[in-house]
Structure formats: structure tokens, C-alpha cells
Motif scaffolding. Structure first.
Motif, PDB file in Angstrom:
ATOM      1  N   LEU A 132       0.829  -1.197   0.000  1.00 38.56           N
ATOM      2  CA  LEU A 132       0.000   0.000   0.000  1.00 38.56           C
ATOM      3  C   LEU A 132       0.868   1.254   0.000  1.00 38.56           C
ATOM      4  O   LEU A 132       1.860   1.326   0.720  1.00 38.56           O
ATOM      5  CB  LEU A 132      -0.900   0.038   1.236  1.00 38.56           C
ATOM      6  CG  LEU A 132      -1.917  -1.087   1.399  1.00 38.56           C
ATOM      7  CD1 LEU A 132      -2.684  -0.901   2.705  1.00 38.56           C
ATOM      8  CD2 LEU A 132      -2.865  -1.140   0.219  1.00 38.56           C
ATOM      9  N   THR A 133       0.482   2.229  -0.813  1.00 36.50           N
ATOM     10  CA  THR A 133       1.072   3.558  -0.751  1.00 36.50           C
ATOM     11  C   THR A 133       0.136   4.387   0.116  1.00 36.50           C
ATOM     12  O   THR A 133      -1.059   4.503  -0.180  1.00 36.50           O
ATOM     13  CB  THR A 133       1.201   4.175  -2.153  1.00 36.50           C
ATOM     14  OG1 THR A 133       2.024   3.321  -2.952  1.00 36.50           O
ATOM     15  CG2 THR A 133       1.802   5.566  -2.082  1.00 36.50           C
ATOM     16  N   VAL A 134       0.668   4.945   1.207  1.00 32.59           N
ATOM     17  CA  VAL A 134      -0.154   5.599   2.221  1.00 32.59           C
ATOM     18  C   VAL A 134       0.094   7.105   2.212  1.00 32.59           C
ATOM     19  O   VAL A 134       1.231   7.564   2.194  1.00 32.59           O
ATOM     20  CB  VAL A 134       0.141   5.026   3.624  1.00 32.59           C
ATOM     21  CG1 VAL A 134      -0.728   5.686   4.682  1.00 32.59           C
ATOM     22  CG2 VAL A 134      -0.053   3.509   3.625  1.00 32.59           C
ATOM     23  N   GLY A 135      -1.000   7.861   2.242  1.00 31.97           N
ATOM     24  CA  GLY A 135      -0.959   9.309   2.348  1.00 31.97           C
ATOM     25  C   GLY A 135      -1.684   9.748   3.603  1.00 31.97           C
ATOM     26  O   GLY A 135      -2.353   8.955   4.264  1.00 31.97           O
TER      27      GLY A 135
ATOM     28  N   GLU B 182       5.261   3.702   1.877  1.00 33.67           N
ATOM     29  CA  GLU B 182       4.760   2.391   1.470  1.00 33.67           C
ATOM     30  C   GLU B 182       4.761   1.428   2.642  1.00 33.67           C
ATOM     31  O   GLU B 182       5.653   1.473   3.493  1.00 33.67           O
ATOM     32  CB  GLU B 182       5.603   1.827   0.329  1.00 33.67           C
ATOM     33  CG  GLU B 182       5.401   2.583  -0.961  1.00 33.67           C
ATOM     34  CD  GLU B 182       6.035   1.899  -2.152  1.00 33.67           C
ATOM     35  OE1 GLU B 182       6.707   0.856  -1.987  1.00 33.67           O
ATOM     36  OE2 GLU B 182       5.840   2.406  -3.264  1.00 33.67           O
ATOM     37  N   LEU B 183       3.744   0.572   2.663  1.00 28.12           N
ATOM     38  CA  LEU B 183       3.648  -0.495   3.645  1.00 28.12           C
ATOM     39  C   LEU B 183       3.563  -1.825   2.905  1.00 28.12           C
ATOM     40  O   LEU B 183       2.642  -2.046   2.123  1.00 28.12           O
ATOM     41  CB  LEU B 183       2.405  -0.330   4.521  1.00 28.12           C
ATOM     42  CG  LEU B 183       2.439   0.766   5.580  1.00 28.12           C
ATOM     43  CD1 LEU B 183       1.092   0.852   6.298  1.00 28.12           C
ATOM     44  CD2 LEU B 183       3.554   0.509   6.579  1.00 28.12           C
ATOM     45  N   ALA B 184       4.528  -2.679   3.141  1.00 27.04           N
ATOM     46  CA  ALA B 184       4.523  -4.016   2.551  1.00 27.04           C
ATOM     47  C   ALA B 184       3.381  -4.829   3.169  1.00 27.04           C
ATOM     48  O   ALA B 184       2.848  -4.453   4.215  1.00 27.04           O
ATOM     49  CB  ALA B 184       5.863  -4.691   2.811  1.00 27.04           C
ATOM     50  N   PRO B 185       2.989  -5.929   2.525  1.00 27.07           N
ATOM     51  CA  PRO B 185       1.932  -6.771   3.097  1.00 27.07           C
ATOM     52  C   PRO B 185       2.231  -7.149   4.551  1.00 27.07           C
ATOM     53  O   PRO B 185       3.329  -7.598   4.860  1.00 27.07           O
ATOM     54  CB  PRO B 185       1.939  -8.008   2.192  1.00 27.07           C
ATOM     55  CG  PRO B 185       2.471  -7.500   0.882  1.00 27.07           C
ATOM     56  CD  PRO B 185       3.491  -6.460   1.258  1.00 27.07           C
ATOM     57  N   GLY B 186       1.273  -6.893   5.431  1.00 30.21           N
ATOM     58  CA  GLY B 186       1.411  -7.218   6.845  1.00 30.21           C
ATOM     59  C   GLY B 186       2.252  -6.260   7.666  1.00 30.21           C
ATOM     60  O   GLY B 186       2.373  -6.423   8.872  1.00 30.21           O
TER      61      GLY B 186
END
Length: 182
Positions: free
Chosen positions: A89-92, A140-144
Motif C-alpha cells: 500500500l502507498t499511504v498518504g 509504502e507499507l509491505a503486506p502485513g
């Protein structure tokens, strides 16, 4: 310490928003001369959405600012977690003011914000009225994976803040964590 009448208050409610969604709104608008029925808005996502979503935990922030000094600050910590098993996920992050409050827009414009992710450098994110991470500042957040997000709301210039005549002003805002699956 300033008396209660010279204090400026704000509260933040933590929130999360997944950008991959559809919206349907129905209803009628009635005016003196016409009626518009069945306003329906749809969105169809053609890509398969992520198998998880962004979750955000943390306590709401509340503070009364006095403008007693430059840098008067309140800090909140939030944990953003990617619950997907397969999608990064790309997080804002941004803010949205809630209706109501005495001189809420003026107070939100007078309070500055900054953000740090996982104890990195503090990044200026503008005033509380339009707080946002810039395009190159999203993370960015990798899976988990999870990230610790620090949010500061502060008075940058105490003299200018006191000069705005915001005695008794209040504002409530939401932090909007947004995510897009890669």
C-alpha cells in the motif's frame, strides 16, 4: 498560564479511508421552483481490490493552545497497518475539518502540522486546515507491515497567533489516512 477566555481549542479524531470504493447516494433536492429526483452516483473499480486494507489505531488529540511561546505543540502517535497478505500500500495523510466551532477555519489555518514516519525526519505538512503529505512524502507499507506515524500540531509564531483574535476559537478535524494498493 492564560485565562480560559484566551485559549484556543482543537480536537482531532483519528480516521481511516480506503480509496478503492464505490459510492451511491440517492435523494431529492426540493427548491421553490423545481424538484430534482434520484441523484445517483456510482463508481466501478475495474481492478481487483487489495485482499486487505489499511487500518489505523491511536488516540484522538485534544489541546488548548495559548500562544504562550513559539513551538507550542501537541503530538499524537498512530500505527498504520497493511492487513493485506499480498498487496503493498502507498499511504498518504491529510486533514478534513468538521463543521461547527467558533472561528474554526481561522484557528485551523493558524495551526501548523508536521509528520514523521517510523522516527524519520519531521516533514512540514502545512496548516491544519489543509494538512497533507506531498506526493514524494507518502510512504509504502509491505503486506502485513506497520508504521508508526507521529503527527505534531503546533503554533509556529506565537505573536502572530495571539494577534489573530482567536479567543474562544475551537476546531475539530479528522486525520485522513489514505491508501492505494500497488
Amino acid at each position: 498560564m492564560a485565562s480560559q477566555s484566551t485559549k484556543k481549542k482543537f480536537a482531532i479524531a483519528g480516521g481511516s479511508l480506503l480509496l478503492i470504493a464505490g459510492v451511491t447516494v440517492g435523494g431529492a433536492l426540493v427548491t421553490a421552483n423545481s424538484t430534482i429526483f434520484n441523484n445517483v452516483f456510482n463508481a466501478e473499480i475495474t481492478e481487483t481490490p487489495a485482499d486487505g486494507e489499511l487500518t489505523v489505531t491511536g488516540a484522538p488529540m485534544s489541546n488548548t493552545f495559548t500562544g504562550a511561546m513559539d513551538g507550542e505543540v501537541i503530538t499524537g502517535y498512530y500505527t498504520a497497518t497493511n492487513t493485506s497478505a499480498t498487496s503493498t500500500l502507498t499511504v498518504g495523510l491529510g486533514s478534513q475539518l468538521q463543521p461547527g466551532g467558533v472561528q474554526s477555519a481561522a484557528l485551523a489555518g493558524a495551526l501548523d502540522t508536521r509528520v514523521s514516519v517510523d522516527d524519520g525526519a519531521l516533514v512540514s505538512t502545512g496548516s491544519l486546515s489543509d494538512m497533507r503529505l506531498g506526493a514524494g512524502e507518502t510512504f509504502e507499507l509491505a503486506p502485513g507491515a506497520s508504521a508508526k506515524v507521529r503527527v505534531d500540531v503546533f503554533v509556529d509564531d506565537a505573536d502572530a497567533f495571539r494577534g489573530l483574535g482567536l479567543d474562544g476559537a475551537t476546531v475539530t478535524a479528522d486525520y485522513l489516512f489514505t491508501s492505494i494498493a500497488k
